[in-house]
Design a protein around this motif. Structure first.
Motif, PDB file in Angstrom:
ATOM      1  N   THR A 134       0.842  -1.189   0.000  1.00 59.86           N
ATOM      2  CA  THR A 134       0.000   0.000   0.000  1.00 59.86           C
ATOM      3  C   THR A 134       0.885   1.250   0.000  1.00 59.86           C
ATOM      4  N   ASP A 135       0.275   2.393  -0.233  1.00 56.06           N
ATOM      5  CA  ASP A 135       1.029   3.641  -0.168  1.00 56.06           C
ATOM      6  C   ASP A 135       1.636   3.838   1.218  1.00 56.06           C
ATOM      7  N   ALA A 136       0.851   3.522   2.242  1.00 55.89           N
ATOM      8  CA  ALA A 136       1.341   3.699   3.612  1.00 55.89           C
ATOM      9  C   ALA A 136       2.511   2.760   3.894  1.00 55.89           C
ATOM     10  N   GLN A 137       2.421   1.519   3.428  1.00 55.76           N
ATOM     11  CA  GLN A 137       3.520   0.578   3.629  1.00 55.76           C
ATOM     12  C   GLN A 137       4.766   1.015   2.865  1.00 55.76           C
ATOM     13  N   THR A 138       4.550   1.574   1.684  1.00 57.12           N
ATOM     14  CA  THR A 138       5.684   2.060   0.899  1.00 57.12           C
ATOM     15  C   THR A 138       6.398   3.187   1.629  1.00 57.12           C
ATOM     16  N   ASP A 139       5.636   4.112   2.192  1.00 58.05           N
ATOM     17  CA  ASP A 139       6.252   5.191   2.964  1.00 58.05           C
ATOM     18  C   ASP A 139       6.994   4.646   4.180  1.00 58.05           C
ATOM     19  N   ARG A 140       6.405   3.649   4.837  1.00 55.78           N
ATOM     20  CA  ARG A 140       7.081   3.028   5.978  1.00 55.78           C
ATOM     21  C   ARG A 140       8.391   2.390   5.543  1.00 55.78           C
ATOM     22  N   TYR A 141       8.364   1.711   4.416  1.00 57.69           N
ATOM     23  CA  TYR A 141       9.569   1.054   3.916  1.00 57.69           C
ATOM     24  C   TYR A 141      10.677   2.078   3.651  1.00 57.69           C
ATOM     25  N   ILE A 142      10.330   3.159   2.973  1.00 62.22           N
ATOM     26  CA  ILE A 142      11.326   4.187   2.663  1.00 62.22           C
ATOM     27  C   ILE A 142      11.887   4.779   3.946  1.00 62.22           C
ATOM     28  N   ALA A 143      11.014   5.039   4.906  1.00 55.05           N
ATOM     29  CA  ALA A 143      11.472   5.600   6.185  1.00 55.05           C
ATOM     30  C   ALA A 143      12.352   4.608   6.943  1.00 55.05           C
ATOM     31  N   ILE A 147      17.724   3.601   8.290  1.00 60.81           N
ATOM     32  CA  ILE A 147      18.644   2.732   9.055  1.00 60.81           C
ATOM     33  C   ILE A 147      19.797   2.286   8.168  1.00 60.81           C
ATOM     34  N   SER A 148      19.490   1.758   6.978  1.00 65.36           N
ATOM     35  CA  SER A 148      20.559   1.302   6.086  1.00 65.36           C
ATOM     36  C   SER A 148      21.406   2.474   5.608  1.00 65.36           C
ATOM     37  N   ALA A 149      20.785   3.662   5.469  1.00 65.12           N
ATOM     38  CA  ALA A 149      21.551   4.852   5.096  1.00 65.12           C
ATOM     39  C   ALA A 149      22.573   5.190   6.179  1.00 65.12           C
ATOM     40  N   ARG A 150      22.153   5.086   7.436  1.00 63.06           N
ATOM     41  CA  ARG A 150      23.085   5.341   8.536  1.00 63.06           C
ATOM     42  C   ARG A 150      24.247   4.364   8.506  1.00 63.06           C
ATOM     43  N   LEU A 151      23.965   3.116   8.197  1.00 59.91           N
ATOM     44  CA  LEU A 151      25.009   2.100   8.199  1.00 59.91           C
ATOM     45  C   LEU A 151      26.119   2.403   7.200  1.00 59.91           C
ATOM     46  N   VAL A 152      25.782   3.015   6.066  1.00 63.63           N
ATOM     47  CA  VAL A 152      26.818   3.300   5.068  1.00 63.63           C
ATOM     48  C   VAL A 152      27.461   4.654   5.278  1.00 63.63           C
ATOM     49  N   GLY A 153      27.012   5.404   6.291  1.00 65.14           N
ATOM     50  CA  GLY A 153      27.686   6.647   6.627  1.00 65.14           C
ATOM     51  C   GLY A 153      26.898   7.914   6.407  1.00 65.14           C
ATOM     52  N   LEU A 154      25.609   7.818   6.110  1.00 68.65           N
ATOM     53  CA  LEU A 154      24.779   8.999   5.899  1.00 68.65           C
ATOM     54  C   LEU A 154      24.100   9.443   7.188  1.00 68.65           C
ATOM     55  N   ALA A 161      12.370  10.055   3.454  1.00 67.40           N
ATOM     56  CA  ALA A 161      11.655   9.124   4.332  1.00 67.40           C
ATOM     57  C   ALA A 161      10.229   8.880   3.874  1.00 67.40           C
ATOM     58  N   SER A 162       9.908   9.232   2.621  1.00 68.74           N
ATOM     59  CA  SER A 162       8.563   9.006   2.097  1.00 68.74           C
ATOM     60  C   SER A 162       8.628   9.035   0.576  1.00 68.74           C
ATOM     61  N   ARG A 163       7.534   8.618  -0.070  1.00 70.09           N
ATOM     62  CA  ARG A 163       7.471   8.672  -1.536  1.00 70.09           C
ATOM     63  C   ARG A 163       7.643  10.105  -2.032  1.00 70.09           C
ATOM     64  N   ALA A 164       7.015  11.045  -1.367  1.00 69.46           N
ATOM     65  CA  ALA A 164       7.093  12.445  -1.793  1.00 69.46           C
ATOM     66  C   ALA A 164       8.523  12.972  -1.682  1.00 69.46           C
ATOM     67  N   GLU A 165       9.197  12.654  -0.583  1.00 69.52           N
ATOM     68  CA  GLU A 165      10.565  13.124  -0.400  1.00 69.52           C
ATOM     69  C   GLU A 165      11.513  12.458  -1.400  1.00 69.52           C
ATOM     70  N   LEU A 166      11.269  11.179  -1.692  1.00 68.78           N
ATOM     71  CA  LEU A 166      12.109  10.477  -2.664  1.00 68.78           C
ATOM     72  C   LEU A 166      11.910  11.080  -4.056  1.00 68.78           C
ATOM     73  N   ALA A 167      10.671  11.369  -4.426  1.00 65.03           N
ATOM     74  CA  ALA A 167      10.393  11.981  -5.732  1.00 65.03           C
ATOM     75  C   ALA A 167      11.053  13.357  -5.828  1.00 65.03           C
ATOM     76  N   ALA A 168      10.997  14.129  -4.759  1.00 74.99           N
ATOM     77  CA  ALA A 168      11.616  15.454  -4.756  1.00 74.99           C
ATOM     78  C   ALA A 168      13.127  15.339  -4.913  1.00 74.99           C
ATOM     79  N   TYR A 169      13.718  14.324  -4.284  1.00 76.39           N
ATOM     80  CA  TYR A 169      15.165  14.121  -4.415  1.00 76.39           C
ATOM     81  C   TYR A 169      15.531  13.861  -5.879  1.00 76.39           C
ATOM     82  N   PHE A 170      14.811  12.971  -6.551  1.00 76.04           N
ATOM     83  CA  PHE A 170      15.134  12.652  -7.942  1.00 76.04           C
ATOM     84  C   PHE A 170      14.932  13.860  -8.851  1.00 76.04           C
ATOM     85  N   GLU A 171      13.921  14.641  -8.587  1.00 75.01           N
ATOM     86  CA  GLU A 171      13.700  15.850  -9.373  1.00 75.01           C
ATOM     87  C   GLU A 171      14.894  16.801  -9.222  1.00 75.01           C
TER      88      GLU A 171
END
Length: 283
Positions: A134-143, A147-154, A161-171
């Motif tokens: 679902t959209d809500a599960q997708t946002d949860r997954y991105i958020a 954790i994995s971002a922290r592991l690599v040094g970010l 942390a959401s579909r909207a934020e990810l789309a804005a990043y790619f734009e």
């Protein structure tokens, strides 16, 4: 579930735990490679620090092992895996052939691109292939993948942390993307990976279909940059769904027997009721 055992950084209640057990993650991983190669500084860091054509399979398998360890391993194992990645990144440098600039491959800008290309690919392929997120599960997954971002040094606070934020990043990052010579090297490898002569027919029959499907699942701007057309979106969606049905038809227990058996080891640690199943991730 054994309440005394360590559930790891994500745990069986996460969307990540459920989704990463799906076989379409492999096609999503190849899509991520195609997408990642379109950032000239990022892909240059890879190619200048490894013999990509000789070690591309090893790189893909190491990435899969990192994802499996951080998803299903103990907290200690996940943190160790992250520390190894950060240590390697800290030792590697690349040089811009046009300007002579020397830069570290662990720059936050580059790590963020690799991270976002992976997460976008996982979400896109899974949903488009019929995995019922679902959209809500997708946002949860991105958020969750802060954790994995922290592991690599970010810094997790700087990671979408959401579909909207990810789309804005790619734009925001799209003007920096290009299919330079390094991207062409990756494209050529994925189309025709080196293999034993006896396996060439299998490469044409199986791998080429995987690579073609992963490429077709890229966004239109990526097709334009690579200069290779893709089938109509409706056709690609049908192919992704058909492939999902085929791969998900293989019994999970059989699929999970493949080394290094991250899921089976996690179930042995935490109990059989922790096997990945999307309904356990909540709404």
């Amino acid at each position: 579930m054994d309440t005394c055992a360590d559930p790891g950084l994500f745990g069986p209640g996460s969307v990540t735990w459920q989704m990463h057990g799906d076989p379409m993650m492999w096609i999503a991983g190849v899509r991520a490679l195609y997408l990642q190669a379109l950032h000239p500084r990022a892909v240059r860091g890879v190619l200048q620090n490894s013999d990509f054509r000789r070690d591309a399979w090893g790189r893909l398998l190491r990435t899969a092992d990192f994802v499996g360890t951080t998803t299903y391993g103990t907290s200690e194992a996940a943190e160790r895996a992250g520390a190894r990645v950060r240590k390697i990144h800290g030792m590697l440098w690349a040089t811009d052939p046009d300007t002579g600039e020397r830069y570290g491959v662990g720059e936050p800008e580059l790590l963020l691109w690799v991270h976002c290309a992976e997460i976008d690919s996982y979400v896109h392929v899974m949903r488009r292939s019929g995995y019922p997120l679902t959209d809500a599960q997708t946002d949860r997954y991105i958020a969750e993948h802060r954790i994995s971002a922290r592991l690599v040094g970010l810094d997790p606070e700087n990671v979408p942390a959401s579909r909207a934020e990810l789309a804005a990043y790619f734009e925001k990052v799209r003007p920096d993307l290009a299919a330079g010579p390094e991207a062409r090297t990756v494209d050529d490898f994925l189309l025709r990976p080196p293999t034993h002569p006896l396996l060439v027919p299998a490469r044409a029959l199986v791998w080429r279909r995987v690579a073609d499907l992963a490429y077709a699942a890229l966004p239109p701007y990526a097709h334009a940059l690579y200069g290779r057309p893709a089938p109509a979106p409706a056709v690609v969606t049908r192919r992704l769904r058909a492939t999902g049905v085929l791969l998900r038809g293989v019994p999970a227990r059989l699929r999970w027997q493949l080394p290094p058996k991250h899921i089976l080891r996690a179930m042995a640690r935490l109990g059989p009721d922790t096997r990945p199943a999307l309904h356990r991730a909540g709404p």
